[in-house]
Design an enzyme around this catalytic site. Structure first.
Site, PDB file in Angstrom:
ATOM      1  N   LYS A  59       0.828  -1.216   0.000  1.00  0.00           N
ATOM      2  CA  LYS A  59       0.000   0.000   0.000  1.00  0.00           C
ATOM      3  C   LYS A  59       0.859   1.262   0.000  1.00  0.00           C
ATOM      4  O   LYS A  59       0.615   2.175  -0.795  1.00  0.00           O
ATOM      5  CB  LYS A  59      -0.929  -0.031   1.214  1.00  0.00           C
ATOM      6  CG  LYS A  59      -1.745   1.236   1.452  1.00  0.00           C
ATOM      7  CD  LYS A  59      -2.915   0.983   2.356  1.00  0.00           C
ATOM      8  CE  LYS A  59      -2.525   0.284   3.631  1.00  0.00           C
ATOM      9  NZ  LYS A  59      -1.653   1.085   4.515  1.00  0.00           N
ATOM     10  N   THR A  69       4.021   1.526  -0.811  1.00  0.00           N
ATOM     11  CA  THR A  69       4.781   1.518  -2.071  1.00  0.00           C
ATOM     12  C   THR A  69       3.936   2.083  -3.209  1.00  0.00           C
ATOM     13  O   THR A  69       4.403   2.914  -4.000  1.00  0.00           O
ATOM     14  CB  THR A  69       5.227   0.078  -2.403  1.00  0.00           C
ATOM     15  OG1 THR A  69       6.043  -0.414  -1.342  1.00  0.00           O
ATOM     16  CG2 THR A  69       6.011   0.033  -3.710  1.00  0.00           C
ATOM     17  N   ARG A  90       2.157   8.701   7.050  1.00  0.00           N
ATOM     18  CA  ARG A  90       2.408   8.582   8.486  1.00  0.00           C
ATOM     19  C   ARG A  90       3.892   8.325   8.745  1.00  0.00           C
ATOM     20  O   ARG A  90       4.616   7.832   7.878  1.00  0.00           O
ATOM     21  CB  ARG A  90       1.596   7.427   9.074  1.00  0.00           C
ATOM     22  CG  ARG A  90       0.096   7.630   9.052  1.00  0.00           C
ATOM     23  CD  ARG A  90      -0.626   6.423   9.629  1.00  0.00           C
ATOM     24  NE  ARG A  90      -0.403   5.240   8.821  1.00  0.00           N
ATOM     25  CZ  ARG A  90      -0.642   3.995   9.231  1.00  0.00           C
ATOM     26  NH1 ARG A  90      -1.076   3.779  10.456  1.00  0.00           N
ATOM     27  NH2 ARG A  90      -0.442   2.979   8.424  1.00  0.00           N
ATOM     28  N   LYS A 147       6.554  -6.282  11.337  1.00  0.00           N
ATOM     29  CA  LYS A 147       5.758  -5.644  10.288  1.00  0.00           C
ATOM     30  C   LYS A 147       6.607  -4.817   9.328  1.00  0.00           C
ATOM     31  O   LYS A 147       6.338  -4.716   8.138  1.00  0.00           O
ATOM     32  CB  LYS A 147       4.677  -4.758  10.924  1.00  0.00           C
ATOM     33  CG  LYS A 147       3.788  -4.042   9.914  1.00  0.00           C
ATOM     34  CD  LYS A 147       2.717  -3.236  10.621  1.00  0.00           C
ATOM     35  CE  LYS A 147       1.908  -2.432   9.618  1.00  0.00           C
ATOM     36  NZ  LYS A 147       2.678  -1.345   9.019  1.00  0.00           N
ATOM     37  N   ALA A 163      -3.860   1.784  12.945  1.00  0.00           N
ATOM     38  CA  ALA A 163      -5.245   1.770  12.474  1.00  0.00           C
ATOM     39  C   ALA A 163      -6.078   0.679  13.127  1.00  0.00           C
ATOM     40  O   ALA A 163      -7.301   0.743  13.098  1.00  0.00           O
ATOM     41  CB  ALA A 163      -5.284   1.594  10.964  1.00  0.00           C
ATOM     42  N   PHE A 207      -3.612  -0.232   7.233  1.00  0.00           N
ATOM     43  CA  PHE A 207      -4.209  -1.555   7.072  1.00  0.00           C
ATOM     44  C   PHE A 207      -5.268  -1.568   5.963  1.00  0.00           C
ATOM     45  O   PHE A 207      -5.186  -0.796   5.019  1.00  0.00           O
ATOM     46  CB  PHE A 207      -4.774  -2.063   8.408  1.00  0.00           C
ATOM     47  CG  PHE A 207      -3.709  -2.357   9.433  1.00  0.00           C
ATOM     48  CD1 PHE A 207      -2.619  -3.162   9.122  1.00  0.00           C
ATOM     49  CD2 PHE A 207      -3.780  -1.827  10.706  1.00  0.00           C
ATOM     50  CE1 PHE A 207      -1.636  -3.435  10.059  1.00  0.00           C
ATOM     51  CE2 PHE A 207      -2.800  -2.096  11.652  1.00  0.00           C
ATOM     52  CZ  PHE A 207      -1.730  -2.899  11.331  1.00  0.00           C
ATOM     53  N   PHE A 264       3.615  -8.760  -9.182  1.00  0.00           N
ATOM     54  CA  PHE A 264       4.687  -9.660  -8.787  1.00  0.00           C
ATOM     55  C   PHE A 264       5.096 -10.497 -10.006  1.00  0.00           C
ATOM     56  O   PHE A 264       4.247 -10.799 -10.856  1.00  0.00           O
ATOM     57  CB  PHE A 264       4.230 -10.588  -7.652  1.00  0.00           C
ATOM     58  CG  PHE A 264       4.357  -9.981  -6.284  1.00  0.00           C
ATOM     59  CD1 PHE A 264       5.405 -10.319  -5.446  1.00  0.00           C
ATOM     60  CD2 PHE A 264       3.419  -9.057  -5.835  1.00  0.00           C
ATOM     61  CE1 PHE A 264       5.519  -9.760  -4.184  1.00  0.00           C
ATOM     62  CE2 PHE A 264       3.519  -8.498  -4.574  1.00  0.00           C
ATOM     63  CZ  PHE A 264       4.584  -8.853  -3.748  1.00  0.00           C
ATOM     64  N   TRP A 267       7.024  -0.845  -7.781  1.00  0.00           N
ATOM     65  CA  TRP A 267       8.090  -1.453  -6.980  1.00  0.00           C
ATOM     66  C   TRP A 267       9.339  -1.659  -7.820  1.00  0.00           C
ATOM     67  O   TRP A 267      10.454  -1.369  -7.372  1.00  0.00           O
ATOM     68  CB  TRP A 267       7.611  -2.788  -6.396  1.00  0.00           C
ATOM     69  CG  TRP A 267       8.629  -3.425  -5.490  1.00  0.00           C
ATOM     70  CD1 TRP A 267       8.803  -3.214  -4.158  1.00  0.00           C
ATOM     71  CD2 TRP A 267       9.620  -4.379  -5.876  1.00  0.00           C
ATOM     72  NE1 TRP A 267       9.851  -3.969  -3.682  1.00  0.00           N
ATOM     73  CE2 TRP A 267      10.368  -4.699  -4.714  1.00  0.00           C
ATOM     74  CE3 TRP A 267       9.963  -5.001  -7.090  1.00  0.00           C
ATOM     75  CZ2 TRP A 267      11.435  -5.610  -4.733  1.00  0.00           C
ATOM     76  CZ3 TRP A 267      11.020  -5.903  -7.114  1.00  0.00           C
ATOM     77  CH2 TRP A 267      11.737  -6.205  -5.942  1.00  0.00           C
TER      78      TRP A 267
END
Length: 578
Positions: free
Chosen positions: A75, A77, A98, A109, A277, A305, A402, A430
């Protein structure tokens, strides 16, 4: 061989931060330097005040995601890569994010700087101490705790019931040993003995207040009305009551200025605040978002999240309080994560999926499997439906690419999204940075330019009862069959009604992994109820917290924490951060 995130970040020569600030019209004399590549924005209050009309008209793009899985969604990224792509399309853009918490950085995480070629830098600084904001917030929280206990020790003129102290100390670290402690042990000189606990800094109400205040004056008012304890006759005791407000405000004065850094491609990034969150409201500060909107022609931001947590709270709490109206919502998904949801859903329904497992916990997500994908897709589609049908906002799906994704799988995601009237766009930020997000950026711009955002609505009315507001979120967003309140929760609701807090918005503390309050129910579960076991008011932040499931406000470290891999190389460079 792929480079690690930190290797990519350290291979880029950043622009001096004044050059980045100048891109969005911030004069060099209006920034406070923290070295060459980080700064705080002075006069943010004047910037916001002088651009009120522009703030209301500048497009604001919210990036959210499906419910997170071990496979990753990307998210942040995607948020950063989208901003870089918009810059490549000659838009005056900034990204509002954030700040990372040290707990997840050293835990499991990870940080919050993006990944691959879509990152904000200097990523090691941002992921660690940055400009000291979290340290200031933690110190402010603990000053209140110290002054509260000192008041009780020095005679307790406010008649505080020590068993009804609800203000906890905090530390920005995952430390399960601090969840339940006893303080004041030993002789009388050591204070009054009582049970206590620690929260992680991002769960402190100071963090929520910090991120929802729209000025220093508002920050002062919010700090002063925080309830920290109750008296022997059950009257609330506030920060104002123990005369701590001024000192706390002094600790937060410099931290309250928004931070500016840059992406790998030199896009301005305003990073400020960082409540979780799943236990708080999961958004960066209001003043950071408004500063970005005042200075840019388009702003990309994110919420923590999945959309059932971060986006719901962004829309129902932050936008409502700050008077913001998003122009478009981007929901991030990966084929891998959708297959993880699918396999888990099949397993929960008694099907044998052992042949698709790498070990007891991990599925082999590199193998094409349309059945698993179709079982997992309802998670994405339910988030899409919520944004469109509940909030009536334009929506785009970003498929974070991916190498193992197959054309058949990608086509299936696109087809099912189109059936809901939403376009799914492949994002390759990415691996390609802004160039990999051009198609996504063009679709976002198309939605902004053609869709009507005037229909934006909230998921509940503030004048509804506390129970009905929680029920609205559970029914409309989680698709639950109802809500069960424990006797304790019902008693607390009665207390909050008597204290005049019934018309505050709701912040539900819930597992991030599922629409339900059971972390193991993946996909889009049906036939469940949400159990609310505790209700409390964050009177400074201005919302009611409803705690469900086993949500904890102090995480623990995993068996092999990320901290074990972090070090300095022989040249003094930080290594091992992702």
């Amino acid at each position: 061989m792929y480079k690690s995130d930190i290797e990519i970040a350290q291979s880029v020569k950043p622009l001096n931060i004044d050059i980045v600030a100048n891109k969005i019209g911030i004069e060099t004399e209006n920034i406070e330097f923290y070295g060459k590549y980080k700064a705080k924005i002075n006069d943010y209050d004047k910037i916001i005040k002088n651009n009120a009309e522009k703030i209301s008209k500048t497009p604001l793009v919210l990036v959210t995601a499906i419910n997170p899985t071990p496979a990753g969604e990307g998210k942040t990224t995607t948020t950063i890569g989208l901003a870089d792509a918009l810059q490549k399309l000659n838009k005056k853009v900034s990204v509002a994010l954030r700040e990372p918490s040290l707990g997840p950085v050293f835990g499991i995480k990870g940080g919050a700087c993006g990944g691959g070629y879509a990152q904000v830098i200097p990523m090691e600084d941002i992921n660690l101490h940055f400009t000291g904001d979290f340290h200031a917030i933690g110190a402010a929280n603990n000053l209140i705790a110290a002054m509260l206990d000192n008041h009780i020790f020095q005679g307790n003129t406010l008649n505080i019931d020590k068993s009804k102290v609800i203000w906890h100390r905090c530390v920005d670290m995952n430390d399960r040993e601090l969840r339940h402690i006893t303080i004041g042990q030993g002789s009388d000189k050591n204070g009054i003995e009582r049970k206590d606990s620690f929260d992680i800094t991002v769960a402190s109400e100071i963090m929520a207040v910090f991120c929802l205040a729209d000025s220093i004056d508002d920050l002062r008012k919010r700090l002063g009305r925080i309830i920290i304890a109750y008296t022997n006759d059950d009257k609330p005791v506030t920060v104002d009551d123990i005369k701590a407000t001024g000192a706390v405000l002094a600790l937060l004065k410099d931290a309250f200025k928004p931070n500016i850094v840059q992406t790998l491609e030199g896009t301005p990034a305003i990073i400020h605040g960082g409540p979780f969150a799943n236990i708080a409201h999961g958004c960066n500060s209001v003043i950071a978002t408004k500063t970005a909107l005042a200075l840019s022609d388009i702003v990309v931001t994110e919420a923590g999240f999945g959309a059932d947590l971060g986006a719901e709270k962004f829309l129902d709490i932050k936008c409502r309080m700050a008077g913001l109206k998003p122009s478009c919502v981007v929901i991030v998904a990966t084929v891998r994560a959708l297959k993880h949801h699918g396999y888990s859903h099949l397993e929960n329904n008694g099907q044998d999926v052992s042949k698709f497992k790498l070990d007891d916990k991990k599925f082999d997500l590199s193998i094409e499997n349309i059945e698993a994908l179709n079982e997992g897709l309802p998670n994405l589609l339910q988030h899409v439906s919520n944004i469109k049908s509940v909030y009536h906002l334009p929506c785009v799906v970003a498929i974070n690419a991916f190498p193992t994704d197959t054309k058949i799988e990608l086509d299936e995601v696109e087809k099912q999204c189109k059936n809901l009237g939403v376009n799914a766009i492949l994002s390759e930020v990415w691996s390609k940075g802004g160039d990999g997000g051009i198609l996504l950026a063009e679709e976002v711009l198309n939605q902004i330019n053609t869709a009507d955002t005037n229909n934006f609505t909230y998921s509940y009315d503030l004048k509804d009862s506390i129970e009905n507001k929680i029920l609205s979120i559970a029914n409309k967003i989680y698709h639950a069959d109802g809500v069960e309140f424990t006797d304790n929760a019902r008693f607390q609701i009665e207390v909050l009604n008597k204290l005049g807090f019934s018309e505050l918005p709701i912040c539900i503390a819930k597992t991030q992994y599922s629409f339900s309050d059971n972390a193991k129910l993946l996909g889009a579960p049906k036939g469940f109820k949400i159990t609310v076991r505790n209700i409390k008011v964050s009177s400074g932040a201005g919302f009611i917290v409803a705690l469900t499931g086993d949500i904890m406000t102090m995480p623990g470290l995993p068996k092999v924490p990320s901290a074990e891999k972090i070090d300095l190389d022989k040249n003094g460079n930080i290594i091992g951060i992702f």
